[in-house]
Design a protein around this motif. Structure first.
Motif, short mmCIF file in Angstrom:
data_model
loop_
_atom_site.label_atom_id
_atom_site.label_comp_id
_atom_site.label_asym_id
_atom_site.label_seq_id
_atom_site.Cartn_x
_atom_site.Cartn_y
_atom_site.Cartn_z
N PHE A 8 0.89 -1.06 0.09
CA PHE A 8 -0.17 -0.20 -0.08
C PHE A 8 0.94 1.32 0.01
N GLY A 9 1.99 1.21 0.78
CA GLY A 9 2.86 2.37 0.79
C GLY A 9 3.47 2.80 -0.39
N SER A 10 4.05 1.74 -0.89
CA SER A 10 4.54 2.16 -2.48
C SER A 10 3.64 2.30 -3.47
N ARG A 11 2.52 1.72 -3.49
CA ARG A 11 1.39 2.12 -4.39
C ARG A 11 0.71 3.37 -4.27
N ALA A 12 0.39 3.89 -3.04
CA ALA A 12 -0.10 5.16 -2.73
C ALA A 12 0.85 6.29 -3.34
N ILE A 13 2.11 6.20 -2.90
CA ILE A 13 3.26 7.25 -3.75
C ILE A 13 3.10 7.06 -5.02
N ASP A 14 3.08 6.13 -5.59
CA ASP A 14 2.77 5.92 -7.10
C ASP A 14 1.51 6.60 -7.83
N ILE A 15 0.53 6.64 -7.10
CA ILE A 15 -0.90 7.32 -7.47
C ILE A 15 -0.43 8.85 -7.82
N LEU A 70 -11.43 6.10 -17.24
CA LEU A 70 -10.81 5.75 -16.14
C LEU A 70 -11.51 5.01 -15.06
N LEU A 71 -12.72 5.18 -15.09
CA LEU A 71 -13.60 4.38 -14.06
C LEU A 71 -13.65 2.82 -14.63
N ALA A 72 -13.92 2.89 -15.82
CA ALA A 72 -13.86 1.47 -16.38
C ALA A 72 -12.77 0.79 -16.25
N TYR A 73 -11.53 1.25 -16.73
CA TYR A 73 -10.28 0.75 -16.58
C TYR A 73 -9.76 0.57 -15.23
N CYS A 74 -10.15 1.33 -14.01
CA CYS A 74 -9.66 1.15 -12.83
C CYS A 74 -10.20 -0.30 -12.19
N CYS A 75 -11.77 -0.47 -12.48
CA CYS A 75 -12.56 -1.31 -12.00
C CYS A 75 -11.93 -2.64 -12.62
N ASN A 76 -11.60 -2.90 -13.85
CA ASN A 76 -11.02 -4.07 -14.69
C ASN A 76 -9.71 -4.13 -14.33
N GLN A 77 -9.10 -3.36 -13.82
CA GLN A 77 -7.46 -3.58 -13.76
C GLN A 77 -7.43 -4.18 -12.26
N ALA A 78 -8.46 -3.36 -11.25
CA ALA A 78 -8.41 -4.31 -10.15
C ALA A 78 -8.79 -5.63 -9.99
N ALA A 79 -9.70 -6.00 -10.90
CA ALA A 79 -10.06 -7.35 -10.93
C ALA A 79 -9.04 -8.42 -11.59
N SER A 114 -2.51 6.50 -13.25
CA SER A 114 -2.88 6.53 -11.82
C SER A 114 -4.09 5.58 -11.48
N ALA A 115 -4.89 5.75 -12.53
CA ALA A 115 -5.99 4.45 -12.37
C ALA A 115 -5.33 3.11 -12.56
N ASN A 116 -4.35 3.02 -13.53
CA ASN A 116 -3.78 1.51 -13.31
C ASN A 116 -3.14 1.19 -11.83
N SER A 117 -2.48 2.16 -11.32
CA SER A 117 -2.00 1.98 -9.99
C SER A 117 -3.05 1.83 -8.88
N ILE A 118 -4.16 2.33 -9.27
CA ILE A 118 -5.26 2.32 -8.12
C ILE A 118 -5.68 0.78 -8.17
N GLY A 119 -6.02 0.53 -9.48
CA GLY A 119 -6.57 -0.81 -9.50
C GLY A 119 -5.46 -1.77 -9.09
N ILE A 120 -4.24 -1.82 -9.29
CA ILE A 120 -3.37 -2.73 -9.13
C ILE A 120 -3.19 -2.96 -7.64
N THR A 121 -3.21 -1.74 -7.02
CA THR A 121 -3.09 -1.58 -5.19
C THR A 121 -4.40 -2.25 -4.82
N VAL A 122 -5.54 -2.11 -5.18
CA VAL A 122 -6.46 -2.55 -4.42
C VAL A 122 -6.68 -4.07 -4.73
#
Length: 545
Positions: free
Chosen positions: A57-64, A274-283, A407-415
């Motif tokens: 979480f620490g590394s990903r939050a900084i990335d965002i 952004l919203l679509a990509y973030c959800c799909n990237q999280a999955a 950033s959306a990609n990083s949020i999805g990966i972090t989640v």
């Protein structure tokens, strides 16, 4: 009038190949991070699951947030090699060094290891952000032709997935070789002899742990070679067009940055993507982060972990020609929508694979095909979004748009990665134990089936609302072409006016001549006295002719 569409040659295959090779190393490193970070931190580095979550979480939050910081820095870069290329090459070198250190386990206690990995993961994320933003934007600076850009993105995605297949095979087989060594403390024969047949809390011994650590270090050296090869390919095989890159970005001030972010984050097509990509990237990231744990603890097939991950990557790579063909027939938006709808039943299938069954291969292969569309189409859609915004605002915000998507990609990966480690904690994972309670396997099943399906369904809704259809994309390309032609016409007119202005200025400067009256002028044509110097008229006449 100069036709810019004819004076510029299309991108060569060599340029597209070199551009694609540049992304193999970082993408491969990122894949290994996603698939093995949780396993490495809890099993090899011996960090508690919550500590591992803190590192991720620490590394990903900084990335965002760093994506927003790097964007104006890149826009203000001005070197003989352009804006993007210096950042790409320098970041690749930093990634190489950091990756060599990040798989090393220092003997400094739990607190020391926590600090070690947080620092290295943050450095890695800074380097990856410094690479991905200019690298993804670089396709906009290679050419101004939309079809060439889509082709370059396809080359990049295909080569990246091909590299991921080869790299995953190398990484997985190296780990498998060391895991199956004679020092495997979790082998049933050894553990039965050491602890008795009824022991259920056997721990890995020091020799086995050291062998596994060596496997990770040897694998990281191979990944570093991929990254260095990409650095050389981008350096010598591609050329940034400064006539495009110099028009990208704002003024660089804080006010301009805030205005740029407001434009990007409120532009409707970009918000939907952004919203679509973030959800799909999280999955997708949940699958990458938990598939190894799912195969080991839900299916009890630890010997198949590397092969399952490799099968997923191979299917994604093989899907690229199919995805390109489908996109050419039905368009980007429709193809992306259909691929994610197909992914929902595949995700649900993880819940019903029997323990010990190899049916999981059918699911991961099908999921790999849907992932191929996810890896390619959103980045191709971003080119259309940038051009649409350019038509409406007359500003080129290439770097800012790609930074926000990253950033959306990083949020999805972090989640995704955090949910994988939280799933271990909820399932009651026992640190250092060779055998885990059944609740760990149940938690992985629920995570891969229920949470991923829900996320993809939400992503499908946002794809449905995406306003740039295939028809609108053609209109955008035509409008951009007309604007470029008009701009070229104005440029030519400006040059002609500038040339005439220079000639007129020269004409107005009196010249010394041998005769005060130019040849060819009759007495009745004189408008002034014979004492007046009329040599200027001669110059004007010659200029007019």
């Amino acid at each position: 009038m100069t036709d810019v569409t004819k004076t510029r040659k299309p991108l060569s295959i060599v340029t597209k190949l070199c551009y694609g090779i540049g992304g193999i190393g970082p993408d491969l490193i990122w894949l290994v991070f996603g698939a093995y970070t949780s396993t490495f931190l809890v099993q090899v580095a011996q960090l508690p699951p919550l500590f591992a979550t803190s590192v991720i979480f620490g590394s990903r939050a900084i990335d965002i947030f760093c994506n927003f910081l790097f964007s104006p820095l890149i826009d203000r870069t001005n070197t003989r090699w352009g804006k993007a290329k210096p950042w790409i090459v320098a970041s690749l070198l930093v990634i190489t060094v950091t990756n060599a250190l990040i798989w090393y386990v220092p003997d400094v206690g739990t607190g020391g290891k926590l600090a070690w990995y947080i620092i290295l993961y943050v450095l890695m994320k800074l380097a990856v952000s410094g690479f991905h933003i200019p690298f993804r934007t670089y396709v906009m600076f290679l050419t101004d032709d939309g079809s060439d850009r889509d082709s370059a993105v396809l080359y990049r995605t295909g080569l990246s997935l091909g590299g991921l297949v080869g790299g995953s095979a190398i990484h997985g087989q190296i780990l498998a070789l060391y895991r199956r060594s004679e020092y495997d403390a979790c082998d049933m024969i050894n553990t039965t002899y050491m602890y008795g047949a009824n022991n259920t809390n056997r721990s890995m011994d020091g020799a086995s742990l050291e062998m596994t650590k060596n496997g990770y270090l040897i694998s990281s050296a191979a990944l570093c070679l991929f990254t260095l090869a990409g650095s050389l390919a981008v350096s010598f095989g591609t050329t940034e067009r400064k006539d495009i890159s110099r028009t990208s970005g704002g003024e660089g001030s804080a006010k301009s940055l805030l205005r740029t972010l407001k434009t990007v984050l409120t532009f409707r097509p970009n918000v939907c993507l952004l919203l679509a990509y973030c959800c799909n990237q999280a999955a997708v990231s949940i699958v990458h982060g938990a598939i190894a744990l799912y195969v080991e603890y839900s299916l009890d097939r630890e010997d198949q972990i590397e092969n399952v991950i490799l099968a997923s990557m191979v299917s994604s790579a093989l899907a690229m020609p199919v995805v390109a063909f489908v996109v050419s027939k039905i368009g980007k938006k429709t193809c992306y929508l259909c691929s994610q709808l197909v992914a929902i039943p595949l995700f649900i299938g993880y819940q019903f694979v029997p323990s010990g069954s190899l049916a999981v291969y059918a699911i991961v292969i099908g999921h790999g095909f849907s992932s191929g569309a996810h890896f390619f189409i959103p980045w191709a859609l971003m080119s259309d979004i940038i051009e649409e915004c350019y038509l409406q605002t007359k500003e080129r915000l290439d770097t800012a748009f790609f930074a926000v998507l990253l950033s959306a990609n990083s949020i999805g990966i972090t989640v995704g990665l955090i949910m994988a480690t939280i799933g271990l904690e909820i399932g009651g994972y026992e640190l250092g134990s060779c055998f885990q309670p059944e609740s760990v396997g149940s938690a992985m099943r629920t995570l891969l089936a229920i949470f991923t399906s829900a996320l993809v369904f939400v992503g499908v809704l946002f794809i449905w609302k995406f306003p740039i259809t295939e028809e609108r994309q053609k209109e955008i390309m035509e409008a951009v072409k007309k604007r470029k032609l008009a701009s070229a016409s104005q440029h030519d007119a400006s040059q002609r006016n500038g040339s005439l202005s220079d000639m007129n200025q020269e004409a107005l400067i009196p010249q010394e001549t041998s005769s005060s009256i130019p040849n060819g002028l009759q007495e009745e044509d004189k408008l002034v006295s014979s004492d007046t110097d009329l040599s200027v008229l001669s110059v004007c006449k010659e200029s007019a002719v």
